[in-house]
Design a protein around this motif. Structure first.
Motif, PDB file in Angstrom:
ATOM      1  N   GLU A  37       0.716  -1.220  -0.116  1.00 21.18           N
ATOM      2  CA  GLU A  37      -0.071  -0.176  -0.089  1.00 21.18           C
ATOM      3  C   GLU A  37       0.914   1.375   0.090  1.00 21.18           C
ATOM      4  OE1 GLU A  37      -0.297  -2.504   2.243  1.00 21.18           O
ATOM      5  OE2 GLU A  37      -2.465  -3.052   2.337  1.00 21.18           O
ATOM      6  N   GLU A  39       3.391   1.821  -1.738  1.00 20.94           N
ATOM      7  CA  GLU A  39       3.646   2.006  -2.995  1.00 20.94           C
ATOM      8  C   GLU A  39       5.480   2.488  -3.272  1.00 20.94           C
ATOM      9  OE1 GLU A  39       0.682   4.214  -5.022  1.00 20.94           O
ATOM     10  OE2 GLU A  39      -0.761   2.751  -4.745  1.00 20.94           O
ATOM     11  N   PRO A 127      -4.062  -4.950   6.325  1.00 22.78           N
ATOM     12  CA  PRO A 127      -4.019  -3.840   5.717  1.00 22.78           C
ATOM     13  C   PRO A 127      -3.553  -2.637   6.502  1.00 22.78           C
ATOM     14  CG  PRO A 127      -5.863  -5.114   5.112  1.00 22.78           C
ATOM     15  CD  PRO A 127      -5.446  -5.652   6.463  1.00 22.78           C
ATOM     16  N   HIS A 129      -4.019   1.435   6.849  1.00 26.29           N
ATOM     17  CA  HIS A 129      -4.713   2.178   6.344  1.00 26.29           C
ATOM     18  C   HIS A 129      -4.183   3.700   6.346  1.00 26.29           C
ATOM     19  CE1 HIS A 129      -7.902  -0.629   6.016  1.00 26.29           C
ATOM     20  NE2 HIS A 129      -7.745  -1.010   7.443  1.00 26.29           N
TER      21      HIS A 129
END
Length: 137
Positions: A37, A39, A127, A129
């Motif tokens: 996430e 990136e 995940p 966030h």
């Protein structure tokens, strides 16, 4: 020692040295699996892993972590500032701050670094966030 024995000996020595290089790189950079996430590019991942595993990272240390194993000439020291700027922008939404000790290098606050390590050491990454959706830490 004949030629065949010498070649075998050198191959064995080479394997030992290659393993030692890997151990030293792991100690310097660390082997942290970072969330997709975020990136991050390959160089950003290397820099972030090093920051997570060290209390303080000098610009020289960052250049070593980023480039010394590639067998290429190093770029100018300013490239470290560029990577840190890009990392800050990408990690801002995840409430991760990289701090500057002017003229020396960079660090992540100890408490935040320990929380990051704990989160990243989990076998099953949940995940992560962004702060827009909820806090990372």
């Amino acid at each position: 020692m004949n030629d065949s024995e010498l070649i075998d000996h050198l191959r064995c020595e080479n394997d030992i040295l290659l393993e030692r290089i890997k151990e030293l790189e792991d100690a310097l950079i660390g082997t942290v699996s970072l969330p997709l996430e975020w990136e991050l590019t390959r160089y950003e991942q290397r820099l972030m892993s090093t920051l997570i595993n060290r209390e303080f990272l000098t610009k020289e240390g960052a250049l070593v972590a980023l480039y010394d194993d590639l067998g290429k000439d190093r770029p100018e020291e300013k490239i470290v500032d560029v990577y840190v700027c890009k990392l800050r922008a990408k990690l801002k939404d995840f409430d991760i701050s990289i701090h500057t000790r002017w003229g020396e290098g960079y660090y992540i606050e100890k408490e935040e670094r320990l929380k990051l390590k704990k989160l990243l050491e989990q076998e099953d990454h949940t995940p992560i966030h962004s702060s827009k959706e909820g806090s990372l830490l």
